[in-house]
Design an enzyme around this catalytic site. Structure first.
Site, PDB file in Angstrom:
ATOM      1  N   LYS A  87      19.427  -6.532   2.585  1.00  0.00           N
ATOM      2  CA  LYS A  87      18.488  -6.881   1.518  1.00  0.00           C
ATOM      3  C   LYS A  87      19.119  -6.700   0.130  1.00  0.00           C
ATOM      4  O   LYS A  87      18.788  -7.420  -0.802  1.00  0.00           O
ATOM      5  CB  LYS A  87      17.240  -6.004   1.638  1.00  0.00           C
ATOM      6  CG  LYS A  87      16.112  -6.358   0.691  1.00  0.00           C
ATOM      7  CD  LYS A  87      14.889  -5.538   1.036  1.00  0.00           C
ATOM      8  CE  LYS A  87      13.709  -5.825   0.124  1.00  0.00           C
ATOM      9  NZ  LYS A  87      12.526  -5.050   0.573  1.00  0.00           N
ATOM     10  N   ASP A 211       7.099   3.762  -4.624  1.00  0.00           N
ATOM     11  CA  ASP A 211       7.705   3.386  -3.340  1.00  0.00           C
ATOM     12  C   ASP A 211       9.071   4.037  -3.169  1.00  0.00           C
ATOM     13  O   ASP A 211      10.048   3.641  -3.814  1.00  0.00           O
ATOM     14  CB  ASP A 211       7.813   1.854  -3.281  1.00  0.00           C
ATOM     15  CG  ASP A 211       8.402   1.344  -1.952  1.00  0.00           C
ATOM     16  OD1 ASP A 211       8.940   2.161  -1.177  1.00  0.00           O
ATOM     17  OD2 ASP A 211       8.324   0.130  -1.713  1.00  0.00           O
TER      18      ASP A 211
HETATM   19  P1  ADP Z   1      12.594   0.770   3.341  1.00  0.00           P
HETATM   20  O1  ADP Z   1      11.382   0.339   2.624  1.00  0.00           O
HETATM   21  O2  ADP Z   1      13.737   1.112   2.432  1.00  0.00           O
HETATM   22  O3  ADP Z   1      13.006  -0.166   4.422  1.00  0.00           O
HETATM   23  P2  ADP Z   1      11.056   2.873   4.717  1.00  0.00           P
HETATM   24  O4  ADP Z   1       9.840   2.796   3.902  1.00  0.00           O
HETATM   25  O5  ADP Z   1      10.948   2.498   6.140  1.00  0.00           O
HETATM   26  O6  ADP Z   1      12.303   2.169   4.059  1.00  0.00           O
HETATM   27  O7  ADP Z   1      11.567   4.403   4.624  1.00  0.00           O
HETATM   28  C1  ADP Z   1      12.635   4.879   5.383  1.00  0.00           C
HETATM   29  C2  ADP Z   1      12.931   6.300   4.955  1.00  0.00           C
HETATM   30  O8  ADP Z   1      11.796   7.116   5.186  1.00  0.00           O
HETATM   31  C3  ADP Z   1      14.094   6.907   5.721  1.00  0.00           C
HETATM   32  O9  ADP Z   1      14.975   7.542   4.824  1.00  0.00           O
HETATM   33  C4  ADP Z   1      13.400   7.953   6.594  1.00  0.00           C
HETATM   34  O10 ADP Z   1      14.240   9.073   6.858  1.00  0.00           O
HETATM   35  C5  ADP Z   1      12.226   8.353   5.720  1.00  0.00           C
HETATM   36  N1  ADP Z   1      11.135   8.985   6.493  1.00  0.00           N
HETATM   37  C6  ADP Z   1      10.478   8.472   7.551  1.00  0.00           C
HETATM   38  N2  ADP Z   1       9.585   9.359   8.020  1.00  0.00           N
HETATM   39  C7  ADP Z   1       9.668  10.458   7.224  1.00  0.00           C
HETATM   40  C8  ADP Z   1       9.007  11.733   7.208  1.00  0.00           C
HETATM   41  N3  ADP Z   1       8.086  12.041   8.110  1.00  0.00           N
HETATM   42  N4  ADP Z   1       9.359  12.611   6.240  1.00  0.00           N
HETATM   43  C9  ADP Z   1      10.316  12.310   5.336  1.00  0.00           C
HETATM   44  N5  ADP Z   1      10.963  11.138   5.318  1.00  0.00           N
HETATM   45  C10 ADP Z   1      10.659  10.225   6.248  1.00  0.00           C
HETATM   46 MG    MG Z   2       9.884  -0.697   1.865  1.00  0.00          MG
END
Ligand code: ADP
Ligand code: MG
Length: 615
Positions: A87, A211
């Site tokens: 991305k 975000d």
């Molecule tokens: P993106 O929008 O960048 O694709 P996401 O919104 O899916 O990403 O976020 C992914 C991140 O969230 C990763 O770094 C993951 O380790 C973190 N994450 C997921 N669950 C938790 C949690 N329970 N506590 C802290 N961080 C989390």
């Molecule tokens: Mg996202």
């Protein structure tokens, strides 16, 4: 086969086929959702657990591609063929990315710094669009198998700060994956919709969407009035996210427990353990785990100390966004948390304190964008009668550029009235006239689209190729009349024309044009890539010729012969039909001339200095 029927007046898809899915195409994770009984449903894996598809692509061979969790282990054992964070590359040129490429395990080409980047895997060159299309195909497959039907329409979300090129790239990726992308929606807008904000016309609100994902942080301030979402400010850090929090734990543990990392895969193991600790600490106060035979542990309060500086950085971004929006924290009506990293209690508390109000985190923060995209899709599908849709343009409008390519200026489904402008330049030295062909349709080659008009911008003062600044402006008014204005900005020469785009197209033909664009997406993009490679190759051949002329004083006969030979091989490749061969020859010519170009620069600079020294 599905027939695409569009209600021309509302821009909505007719009832016969009212399923449009919502897709969150994320840097770290991607998801797909749809609406059932008026509620968003996230498509989950076979075990019904996670809806997240890691945005990872592994090329086992040119034809065997794995996406998501299946690709993950290859980040360590075959990094050159495993793509992550694609991305970040969407709609970018190499010069946009110079500071970043060293962080990637895969190879980014740097032949033409101002063109869109390509990624080299073995002997094949991929665009970020093709790579993202693999992720989208996986999501399409998942939702199709869950619903046991074909799905060919989608809404895809992008960050609010994405520019035109990045949005267009996302659209193209959807099309390549066999999806008709009805709309590109801003992620913060989707998140608001998921919370029902902005769904009724009376809802006037100012919303902050925070975000924090895996690799990026965004803050967006939205003003919602009469069902219209306006992004009034965005800020953020494209290199700050959950990955950095993991890294902070890794460094801390290395010091505290004196851990030795002996290989890349051990590093990966430690990183995964750190991520496990981080996630655990969102729910409990202590974590204990191990790295090999060494026990490791972390408490929530230790973790908070570690991440404090990074979260403070995000708050500085929030302040900057609020300043741009000319608002103070109290005037925000709703604060929405998005992204997996906002599960961390310290993050929620810090944000809540700044805005002086509780934050929305009732939804799973990594699913909320996909859920909102599904709601937006449902509105477009015409399933929510209460909602009024604004007038939109049903087919894209654009002009012909070098190589017979369609360059879209107003994408389909854009709200009307609207006006967009783009800048172009000439491709031939001393060019005085420029023919502007205006087209309507979704195909990549103008030959497959509908020609609306053609006119000539004349009296451009003669300048070398690439110097004139030609602005083409499209203005589409509420009656669907298009005004095209072409202007050479350096001289002010201008010319305009009025056209009626929809004239003569009935709904059936429009449906056919849309369907065609999807059916031919693969072949279109190949032709487009070939046309682009040819354009690029031709430019390289031309500049090689110029380079020899300008530098023959000091180039050795062998060097001249070698450049000529490589340029000839490139010219021959341009006659053939393989973009990969053209690309390889561009690479070879480039590899040979780049050091010479540096030398040329030194020679010229030395010459100029000498000139000064004499006087
Ligand atoms: P993106 O929008 O960048 O694709 P996401 O919104 O899916 O990403 O976020 C992914 C991140 O969230 C990763 O770094 C993951 O380790 C973190 N994450 C997921 N669950 C938790 C949690 N329970 N506590 C802290 N961080 C989390
Ligand atoms: Mg996202």
């Amino acid at each position: 086969m599905a027939k695409i029927a569009i209600d021309l007046k509302s821009g909505s898809i007719k009832k016969e086929d009212n399923l449009i899915v919502g897709i969150d195409l994320g840097t770290t994770n991607s998801l797909v959702a749809y609406i059932q009984d008026e509620q968003p449903v996230i498509v989950r894996d076979a075990e019904g657990r996670s809806g997240l598809v890691p945005s990872l692509i592994y090329f086992a061979s040119d034809t065997e591609v794995m996406v998501g969790d299946a690709a993950r282990s290859h980040l360590v054992d075959d990094p050159g063929r495993t793509i992550f964070s694609v991305k970040r590359l969407m709609g970018k040129s190499f010069s946009d990315l110079v500071d970043y490429t060293h962080q990637l395990g895969y190879q980014i080409l740097q032949d033409d710094k101002d063109r869109l980047v390509k990624i080299r895997i073995g002997d094949t060159f991929y665009t970020p669009i093709e790579l993202s299309a693999h992720i989208l195909r996986e999501l399409k497959k998942r939702v199709e198998s869950e619903l046991d039907r074909t799905v060919d329409k989608a809404v895809i979300t992008v960050p609010a700060y994405f520019n035109d090129a990045q949005r267009q790239a996302t659209r193209d990726a959807g099309r390549l994956a066999g999806l008709d992308v009805l709309r590109i929606v801003n992620e913060p807008t989707a998140a608001s919709l998921a919370y029902g904000i902005g769904l009724s016309r009376e809802d006037s609100k100012t919303v902050a969407v925070y975000d924090l994902g895996g690799g990026t942080f965004d803050i967006s301030i939205l003003r919602i009035e009469d069902g219209v979402f306006e992004v009034i400010a965005t800020n953020g850090d494209t290199f700050l996210g959950g990955d950095d929090l993991d890294q902070a734990i890794v460094s801390h543990w290395k010091d505290q427990f004196e851990l030795q990392i002996n290989s890349a895969s051990e590093g990966q193991v430690l990183r995964l353990e750190a991520e496990r600790a981080k996630k655990a600490l969102s729910a409990s106060l202590d974590f204990s785990g191990h790295f090999g035979s060494v026990p490791v542990s972390l408490s929530r309060s230790e973790f908070e100390v570690l991440i404090q500086p990074m979260i403070a950085k995000t708050m500085i971004c929030c302040q900057a966004a609020m300043k741009d929006a000319r608002l103070d924290p109290q005037s925000i009506n709703e604060v929405i948390m998005v992204g997996g990293s906002t599960r961390i209690p310290y993050v929620k508390n810090t944000v809540s304190q700044y805005f002086g109000r509780p934050v929305h985190c009732e939804f799973d923060p990594d699913e909320v964008v996909a859920a909102g995209a599904a709601i937006q899709a449902d509105i477009l599908a015409g399933n929510r009668k209460d909602l009024l849709l604004l007038d939109i343009t049903p087919l894209s409008l654009g002009i012909e550029t070098v190589g017979g390519l369609m360059d879209v200026i107003i994408p389909r489904n854009t709200k009307v009235p609207c006006g967009y402008a783009r800048q172009y330049t000439t491709s031939v030295d001393g060019q005085k006239n420029l023919k502007i062909g205006v087209f309507q349709g979704e195909r990549d080659l103008v030959a497959n689209n509908r020609k609306l008009a053609e006119f000539i911008l004349s009296d451009i003062p003669p300048m070398p190729a690439g110097i004139p600044k030609l602005e083409i402006r499209f203005q589409l008014n509420a009656d669907g009349i298009l005004q095209v204005v072409a202007k050479e900005l350096r001289s002010g020469t201008s010319q305009s024309i009025m056209v009626k785009p929809q004239y003569g197209i009935d709904e059936e033909e429009m449906g056919r044009m849309l369907l065609d664009s999807i059916r031919h997406a693969e072949e279109d993009m190949q032709q487009k890539a070939l046309a682009e490679a040819r354009n690029e190759g031709n430019m390289m051949v031309q500049s090689a010729g110029k380079f020899i002329l300008q530098n023959k004083a000091w180039l050795s006969p062998e060097e001249v012969a070698q450049i000529e030979d490589l340029a000839l091989q490139l010219s021959n490749a341009i006659e053939e039909d393989s973009k990969d061969i053209i690309q390889t020859r561009i690479e070879s010519l480039n590899a040979f001339t780049t050091p010479l170009a540096h030398k040329a620069l030194e020679v010229h600079v030395a010459g100029a200095m000498k000139g000064q020294a004499i006087k």
